[in-house]
Design an enzyme around this catalytic site. Structure first.
Site, PDB file in Angstrom:
ATOM      1  N   ARG A 226      86.098  74.329  24.733  1.00  0.00           N
ATOM      2  CA  ARG A 226      85.786  75.746  24.648  1.00  0.00           C
ATOM      3  C   ARG A 226      87.056  76.501  24.281  1.00  0.00           C
ATOM      4  O   ARG A 226      88.141  76.213  24.815  1.00  0.00           O
ATOM      5  CB  ARG A 226      85.261  76.295  25.992  1.00  0.00           C
ATOM      6  CG  ARG A 226      83.823  75.904  26.333  1.00  0.00           C
ATOM      7  CD  ARG A 226      82.815  76.614  25.434  1.00  0.00           C
ATOM      8  NE  ARG A 226      81.426  76.300  25.771  1.00  0.00           N
ATOM      9  CZ  ARG A 226      80.725  75.311  25.214  1.00  0.00           C
ATOM     10  NH1 ARG A 226      81.285  74.539  24.294  1.00  0.00           N
ATOM     11  NH2 ARG A 226      79.459  75.122  25.554  1.00  0.00           N
ATOM     12  N   GLU A 255      83.475  83.036  18.164  1.00  0.00           N
ATOM     13  CA  GLU A 255      82.876  82.272  17.073  1.00  0.00           C
ATOM     14  C   GLU A 255      81.730  83.080  16.474  1.00  0.00           C
ATOM     15  O   GLU A 255      81.014  83.740  17.213  1.00  0.00           O
ATOM     16  CB  GLU A 255      82.362  80.925  17.589  1.00  0.00           C
ATOM     17  CG  GLU A 255      83.484  80.041  18.113  1.00  0.00           C
ATOM     18  CD  GLU A 255      82.994  78.695  18.668  1.00  0.00           C
ATOM     19  OE1 GLU A 255      81.810  78.376  18.508  1.00  0.00           O
ATOM     20  OE2 GLU A 255      83.805  77.988  19.272  1.00  0.00           O
ATOM     21  N   HIS A 274      82.861  74.381  15.062  1.00  0.00           N
ATOM     22  CA  HIS A 274      82.101  73.971  16.268  1.00  0.00           C
ATOM     23  C   HIS A 274      81.035  72.939  15.865  1.00  0.00           C
ATOM     24  O   HIS A 274      79.843  73.110  16.153  1.00  0.00           O
ATOM     25  CB  HIS A 274      81.455  75.180  16.959  1.00  0.00           C
ATOM     26  CG  HIS A 274      81.180  74.924  18.423  1.00  0.00           C
ATOM     27  ND1 HIS A 274      81.349  75.887  19.396  1.00  0.00           N
ATOM     28  CD2 HIS A 274      80.761  73.812  19.069  1.00  0.00           C
ATOM     29  CE1 HIS A 274      81.022  75.373  20.580  1.00  0.00           C
ATOM     30  NE2 HIS A 274      80.661  74.117  20.411  1.00  0.00           N
TER      31      HIS A 274
END
Lengths: 313, 313
Positions: A226, A255, A274
């Site tokens: 994270r 993000e 991601h």
């Protein structure tokens, strides 16, 4: 039973659900706007729907998410909602991504990629390092850490692992185990550091300026967990001043990463969107888990694996 | 004993040679021009000196090269020169490079790298593939092929291997073995093809237009052996028309690759500058091999491993 699917399923997948679960009524929402019109409707939601909308879902009893991390759904625990996750599905995928990134930095491939962009044949036989003797520090030894360790062993890397609890001999293939309070000792010995901790109040911002100061000079930092585990301005500073030799970053505190983020342009940073835990068959694997859980839920039995908000993973 | 070092040794390495081998006179040449002035002098040469100059070296009896491939020195066999190679030193290094490249293409990382250049967060969860179930075809099963197979096994790839001779069950971890005449069958089943054959009159141009036609649509081609094994215009054509999904190319028929070569700019091609077999400790490893051989040579014993020009590896 009212089931809202916050997933972009194929028509065939939806039809199969309707056939196989005749006692369920399915609705599909694939945008926050569509979901907002349905918040009072579902008892069950499948998919990583926006947490702020789910907090208003008065009938919601069970949420099956796709991700393994569930930090963004922490508020749901006060609403009596069971959250089940994709835990276990992503770890083998992420570990393969991490293996690739560890090799990229061991081999100096970020340099050769830059040379390719410039059509420049620039041999640097002293840039690639042997895998043998390089030390990888695994900060987090859950599913991801254990699988990374398994994949690294045939390559000759020396492997250190940080574990919450430990006594006795290290697990097979691990050179040394460190408890959380000895994190800085692990960092001081690691040529590459792989961060795979859950985001909890304890771990938020764990990697700040003081922490990066403990790294070996020129070490490589990997984050597939994270973004908010890291103070990103401290990370940037240490990448720019050369204290860190590079980073492979799949996650960010905001993000999608903004187009003007300085991380994109650093020569020694590899940015991925991601995606470390994804491949083309993951969607089918998660749907299968949801179907097994739905069958169990309809029979009045438990669903798994349930998020443990106290523990954070 | 007159020994010419065609290597860029450190002063310490040279001094150690002089101390440890008092019966040898050492001279150093690090350019073709310097070597040209010394061709009549040495009995022993250490380093990959230009073959055309060595053919004029009237006193030369033994050449220790750094590389594993020795195709460029084929003419020396008629001059009674023993050529010993770096065989065995490069294979583990090359195999790690190949593992990295196989993972890069399995994970679709060439796309995400392109997105990073453009500061573009473009998730493509359907682009990465699982390693499990992907088939890798090893064209050549010597030191490189065997080590690639060993490294791929924990990742779940299905592995095919082409061997010159074979009978009985496949080696451990290999799904199926193909004899040379069945090369096209191996190609038809492989998602990624790794070429690690020696360059001989038999193998020169082995991968031409007809061969690429046998690949699976979208397959990935890896060459870490020799550029001249491949018809490069046929390779280009198949990369451009999409028959091949991509390539990782470390070797070319003309090196260094010219700045205007079209290979540099193709989005699905990764070019490296003949570096797959190198890392920062290789120089010391090769020097150690030379020292062991020199000791043996001075005692009138054999040196190893000697190039077998008949066999080609």
């Amino acid at each position: 039973m009212r089931v809202l699917l916050y997933r972009d399923l194929t028509a065939a997948q939806l039809a199969a659900l309707q056939t196989d679960f005749p006692d369920c009524e399915f609705r599909v929402a694939t945008t926050a706007g569509e979901l907002a019109r349905e918040t009072d409707w579902p008892e069950v939601v499948f998919g990583n729907a926006p947490a702020r909308l789910l907090q208003q879902a008065t009938q919601l009893r069970w949420l099956q998410i796709v991700s393994s991390g569930f930090d963004e759904y922490a508020a749901l625990q006060d609403h009596g909602v069971t959250v089940t996750t994709g835990q276990g599905l992503h770890a083998p995928i992420i570990a393969r991504h991490v293996l690739m990134m560890i090799l990229l930095f061991t081999r100096g491939q970020w340099h050769f990629a830059r040379c390719q962009q410039e059509h420049r044949w620039d041999r640097k036989p002293l840039l690639p390092k042997p895998t043998e003797g390089q030390t990888v520090g695994l900060v987090g030894f859950g599913g991801v850490g254990q699988e990374v360790a398994r994949l690294l062993q045939p390559l000759g890397y020396r492997i250190l692992a940080l574990k919450r609890q430990h006594s006795g001999a290290p697990p097979a293939g691990i050179d040394r185990v460190f408890l959380p309070e000895a994190l800085d000792e692990l960092l001081a010995e690691s040529d590459q550091v792989v961060l795979s901790l859950p985001l909890t109040p304890e771990t938020r911002g764990l990697f700040g300026a003081d922490r990066f100061a403990r790294f070996k000079a020129g070490a490589i930092f990997h984050n597939i967990a994270r973004g908010s585990l890291v103070d990103e301005s401290a990370l940037l500073e240490n990448l720019r001043n050369g204290k860190l030799g590079g980073a492979a970053l799949d996650v960010f505190s905001d993000e999608p990463l903004a187009p003007n983020s300085p991380f994109w342009g650093l020569a020694n940073v590899i940015v991925t969107p991601h995606i470390a835990g994804h491949h083309r068959e993951l969607g089918a694997q998660v749907l299968q888990r949801f179907r097994v859980n739905l069958r169990s839920y309809l029979a009045g039995n438990s669903v798994a694996p349930a998020a443990n908000f106290l523990r954070g993973y």
